[in-house]
Design a protein around this motif. Sequence first.
Motif, mmCIF file in Angstrom:
data_model
loop_
_atom_site.group_PDB
_atom_site.id
_atom_site.type_symbol
_atom_site.label_atom_id
_atom_site.label_comp_id
_atom_site.label_asym_id
_atom_site.label_seq_id
_atom_site.Cartn_x
_atom_site.Cartn_y
_atom_site.Cartn_z
ATOM 1 N N SER A 1 11.753 55.312 52.619
ATOM 2 C CA SER A 1 10.721 55.787 53.545
ATOM 3 C C SER A 1 11.360 56.625 54.643
ATOM 4 O O SER A 1 12.463 56.318 55.117
ATOM 5 N N ALA A 2 10.658 57.664 55.036
ATOM 6 C CA ALA A 2 11.061 58.513 56.170
ATOM 7 C C ALA A 2 9.990 58.402 57.247
ATOM 8 O O ALA A 2 8.792 58.456 56.952
ATOM 9 N N LEU A 3 10.411 58.229 58.487
ATOM 10 C CA LEU A 3 9.486 58.060 59.604
ATOM 11 C C LEU A 3 9.348 59.375 60.351
ATOM 12 O O LEU A 3 10.351 59.990 60.746
ATOM 13 N N LEU A 4 8.115 59.823 60.541
ATOM 14 C CA LEU A 4 7.824 61.078 61.243
ATOM 15 C C LEU A 4 6.950 60.781 62.451
ATOM 16 O O LEU A 4 6.137 59.846 62.434
ATOM 17 N N SER A 5 7.099 61.602 63.487
ATOM 18 C CA SER A 5 6.294 61.461 64.704
ATOM 19 C C SER A 5 5.611 62.780 65.021
ATOM 20 O O SER A 5 6.075 63.857 64.626
ATOM 21 N N TYR A 6 4.527 62.667 65.749
ATOM 22 C CA TYR A 6 3.737 63.833 66.153
ATOM 23 C C TYR A 6 4.063 64.169 67.595
ATOM 24 O O TYR A 6 3.946 63.334 68.482
ATOM 25 N N GLU A 7 4.499 65.386 67.844
ATOM 26 C CA GLU A 7 4.831 65.840 69.183
ATOM 27 C C GLU A 7 3.788 66.840 69.641
ATOM 28 O O GLU A 7 3.608 67.892 69.022
ATOM 29 N N SER A 8 3.087 66.500 70.739
ATOM 30 C CA SER A 8 2.076 67.413 71.266
ATOM 31 C C SER A 8 2.755 68.607 71.905
ATOM 32 O O SER A 8 3.865 68.518 72.427
ATOM 33 N N GLN A 9 2.057 69.741 71.867
ATOM 34 C CA GLN A 9 2.630 70.956 72.419
ATOM 35 C C GLN A 9 2.695 70.854 73.938
ATOM 36 O O GLN A 9 1.828 70.303 74.595
ATOM 37 N N GLN A 10 3.788 71.374 74.503
ATOM 38 C CA GLN A 10 3.974 71.360 75.939
ATOM 39 C C GLN A 10 3.151 72.443 76.619
ATOM 40 O O GLN A 10 2.774 72.301 77.775
ATOM 41 N N ILE A 11 2.899 73.532 75.901
ATOM 42 C CA ILE A 11 2.109 74.641 76.441
ATOM 43 C C ILE A 11 0.748 74.600 75.785
ATOM 44 O O ILE A 11 0.635 74.694 74.568
ATOM 45 N N PHE B 1 3.859 58.136 61.578
ATOM 46 C CA PHE B 1 3.473 57.811 60.212
ATOM 47 C C PHE B 1 4.719 57.883 59.334
ATOM 48 O O PHE B 1 5.753 58.450 59.721
ATOM 49 N N SER B 2 4.620 57.278 58.162
ATOM 50 C CA SER B 2 5.765 57.215 57.251
ATOM 51 C C SER B 2 5.417 57.883 55.928
ATOM 52 O O SER B 2 4.262 57.870 55.497
ATOM 53 N N VAL B 3 6.450 58.466 55.294
ATOM 54 C CA VAL B 3 6.332 59.070 53.967
ATOM 55 C C VAL B 3 7.275 58.297 53.045
ATOM 56 O O VAL B 3 8.484 58.237 53.304
ATOM 57 N N SER B 4 6.727 57.671 51.987
ATOM 58 C CA SER B 4 7.511 56.822 51.085
ATOM 59 C C SER B 4 7.408 57.341 49.655
ATOM 60 O O SER B 4 6.398 57.938 49.270
ATOM 61 N N ALA C 1 12.912 65.278 50.932
ATOM 62 C CA ALA C 1 12.285 66.553 50.560
ATOM 63 C C ALA C 1 10.784 66.518 50.829
ATOM 64 O O ALA C 1 10.204 67.509 51.304
ATOM 65 N N LEU C 2 10.135 65.388 50.539
ATOM 66 C CA LEU C 2 8.701 65.268 50.826
ATOM 67 C C LEU C 2 8.434 65.317 52.321
ATOM 68 O O LEU C 2 7.446 65.930 52.776
ATOM 69 N N ALA C 3 9.304 64.680 53.135
ATOM 70 C CA ALA C 3 9.130 64.741 54.591
ATOM 71 C C ALA C 3 9.279 66.171 55.094
ATOM 72 O O ALA C 3 8.491 66.642 55.930
ATOM 73 N N ALA C 4 10.302 66.878 54.580
ATOM 74 C CA ALA C 4 10.475 68.283 54.973
ATOM 75 C C ALA C 4 9.308 69.144 54.510
ATOM 76 O O ALA C 4 8.842 70.038 55.230
ATOM 77 N N LEU C 5 8.836 68.845 53.290
ATOM 78 C CA LEU C 5 7.675 69.581 52.781
ATOM 79 C C LEU C 5 6.439 69.301 53.626
ATOM 80 O O LEU C 5 5.628 70.202 53.871
ATOM 81 N N PHE C 6 6.314 68.088 54.091
ATOM 82 C CA PHE C 6 5.183 67.732 54.945
ATOM 83 C C PHE C 6 5.219 68.537 56.243
ATOM 84 O O PHE C 6 4.192 69.081 56.691
ATOM 85 N N ILE C 7 6.424 68.634 56.856
ATOM 86 C CA ILE C 7 6.558 69.409 58.094
ATOM 87 C C ILE C 7 6.293 70.887 57.825
ATOM 88 O O ILE C 7 5.604 71.569 58.598
ATOM 89 N N GLU C 8 6.824 71.395 56.720
ATOM 90 C CA GLU C 8 6.620 72.813 56.383
ATOM 91 C C GLU C 8 5.146 73.127 56.149
ATOM 92 O O GLU C 8 4.624 74.129 56.652
ATOM 93 N N GLU C 9 4.479 72.260 55.395
ATOM 94 C CA GLU C 9 3.055 72.482 55.134
ATOM 95 C C GLU C 9 2.237 72.359 56.423
ATOM 96 O O GLU C 9 1.255 73.080 56.607
ATOM 97 N N ASN C 10 2.671 71.477 57.310
ATOM 98 C CA ASN C 10 1.954 71.326 58.571
ATOM 99 C C ASN C 10 2.056 72.598 59.408
ATOM 100 O O ASN C 10 1.065 73.079 59.957
ATOM 101 N N LEU C 11 3.269 73.156 59.513
ATOM 102 C CA LEU C 11 3.431 74.399 60.273
ATOM 103 C C LEU C 11 2.642 75.541 59.645
ATOM 104 O O LEU C 11 1.982 76.327 60.340
ATOM 105 N N LYS C 12 2.701 75.622 58.310
ATOM 106 C CA LYS C 12 1.967 76.673 57.624
ATOM 107 C C LYS C 12 0.454 76.489 57.794
ATOM 108 O O LYS C 12 -0.289 77.453 58.033
ATOM 109 N N TYR C 13 0.027 75.244 57.692
ATOM 110 C CA TYR C 13 -1.404 74.951 57.818
ATOM 111 C C TYR C 13 -1.913 75.287 59.220
ATOM 112 O O TYR C 13 -2.975 75.902 59.392
ATOM 113 N N ARG C 14 -1.132 74.899 60.248
ATOM 114 C CA ARG C 14 -1.549 75.186 61.620
ATOM 115 C C ARG C 14 -1.560 76.688 61.894
ATOM 116 O O ARG C 14 -2.462 77.200 62.552
ATOM 117 N N GLU C 15 -0.547 77.392 61.376
ATOM 118 C CA GLU C 15 -0.508 78.835 61.589
ATOM 119 C C GLU C 15 -1.669 79.524 60.883
ATOM 120 O O GLU C 15 -2.289 80.446 61.431
#
Length: 519
Positions: free
Chosen positions: A48-58, A130-133, A148-162
Motif C-alpha cells: 500500500s502507498a499512502l497519499l495526502s491531499y494538499e490544498s493550494q496556497q494561492i 487515502f491509500s492505494v493498494s 506506479a499506480l500511486a504515480a499514475l494517480f497523481i499524474e491523472e489527477n494533475l491532468k484531470y484538474r488541468e
Amino acid sequence: MDIKQRQLIKKYLDLVLHSWRLISLCLLVGITIGLGYYFYIPKIYQSSALLSYESQQINPAKMDPEQGRRRLQESLATLQELVTSRNSLEKVILQFSLYEEARRKLPIEDVIEMMRKNIEIKPYSKGDVFSVSFQGADPQKVVRVTNALAALFIEENLKYREERATETSKYTENELAMAKRVLDQKEQQMRDYKLKYFNEMPEQRQSNLAQLRSLIEQNQALQTSIQDLERTKVLALEQSRIQQQLAALSTRSPAANPPSQVETEGERLQRLRDYLAQLQGKYTEMHPEVRRTKQQIEQLEAKGVKTGATSIPGSGRASLAAQLENQRLQTQIKQIDMNIEQLRQAQAAIPAQITQYQKWIEAAPVREAEWNILTRDYNELRRHYDQLVANNLQAQSVENLERNQKGSKFKIVDSARASEKPFKPNFLKILLVAVIGSLGLSIGSILVLDFIDTSFKDVGELEEFIGVPVVCAIPFIEKEAETRRDKRVFYLSVVGIGSYALALAIVFAVLWTKGLIIV
C-alpha cells in the motif's frame, strides 16, 4: 432441568467420550488437510502507498476544481475510474509483465478486470488522506506496481484538474463572447433608438418645456417690439407730414405770404419741448422716440440755447431746415420698416418651432413606454455580462495555476514497501476452519451413527418403547480376554494418535523455523 434432559445430555457426552478416537483422528486429518491446502494455494502479497491531499496556497477565486471534503471524495471517485480504466491498466500490465499466464488463456478485458479486483483505493475517515493498494504473487513486483499506480494517480489527477480548468476557461470565454454579442446588439438598438428619437426622450421633456416657454416669451416680446415700432412709425409719419407743410409754406411767394423767419435754435428747443410733452402723453419714458427727443433737447440745452431768442429773417433757410428734417424722418421711417420686417420674419419662424416642441413633448410618454420595453432586459444582460467577465478572469487564473502546478495536488506520504508475510492465505484462518470442520464432521458422524443404531442403550429407552417397567437388568459381563483386547486397542490408539500428533507438530515446527508458515 428434568431427569430426562439430564439423561439425554449424559448420553451424548458419553457417546462423544466413547468416540474420542474418531474425533482425534478426524481432527488430525483435518489439520493435515488444512496444512496441505495452505501450501497448495499460491501466496498473495499486498503493498500500500499512502497519499495526502494538499490544498493550494494561492486561491484566486472560488472556482477551485475541488472545494471541501465532499468535492474531494467526488474527485477521488472520478480519478479512481481514470486510474482503473482499460488504457491505464493495460499500460501497467505490459510495463511490468503482469498476468502472463492469464493473458495467454484469457482475453485482455478479463485480465484487466482481474487486476481491477486486486486494486483498492480507500479514503480515510479523518483527514485528506487515502491509500492505494495492490495484490500479487511476487512481492517485489507488487511494490513496483503499487508505486506506479500511486504515480499514475497523481499524474491523472494533475491532468484531470488541468483539463477541467481549461474546459472551464473555454466555457466562460464562449459564454462571455455570446453574452457580449447579445449585449452589443441590445446597446446598438438602444443607441439607434435614442439617435432617432433623441428630442422625444423622457429626459428631454424638461428641456423641451423650458425651450417652449422661451419661444412663447420670445414671440410675445417680438410682437411687443413690432407694435412699438409701428407706433413710432406713425409718429414719424406725422412729423414728416408737418415738416412737408412747413417747407411748402416757406417756398410760397412773398406776395402770398409775409416774410417768414428762419427757425432759430431757441424756437427749435421750444418746439422739441412741445413735441416731448405730446409724446409723454402717449408713451412711456422707455419709448425710443421719447428717448431720442430728450437727447436732442439735452444737446440744445448743453449749448446754452434758450427759448425766446430773436430769429434771423430768411425764407430760404427755413425751407432748407424743414427739408433736412423731413429727410431725416424719411430715413427713420425706412429704418423702422426694415426693423419691423426683420422682426416679422423672426416671428414667422417661431410658430413652427413651437409646434415642433409641442409634438416632442406630447410624444415623450409614448417614447418612455417604448424605451422601457426596449431596455427591460438590458440590466439583467449587463449584470450577467459583468458576472461572466469576473468568472472568465477567475477561470484564467485557475488555469494558470494548474498549468504551473500551483493548485491543489496529491503527494505520496508513504511509498509502497515489500511485505514480509503474504496477505493471502491466512494460516490461522485456514487452521481454524480445518479444526472446526473436522470437529463438526466427527461429531456429526457420531450423531448420525447413533441415530441409525436401533438398539437400546439403557433401561429407560426399553421401558419407554415397551411401556412396561423393567423388573431387573443384568449388567454386561466382560471377559478377561476382551478386557485385554480393549486395553491393547486403547494403547495402540493412544500411541498411534499421539505419534500422528507428534509428527504433525514436528512438521509444523520445521516449517515455522524455515519461514514456510507465516502467521
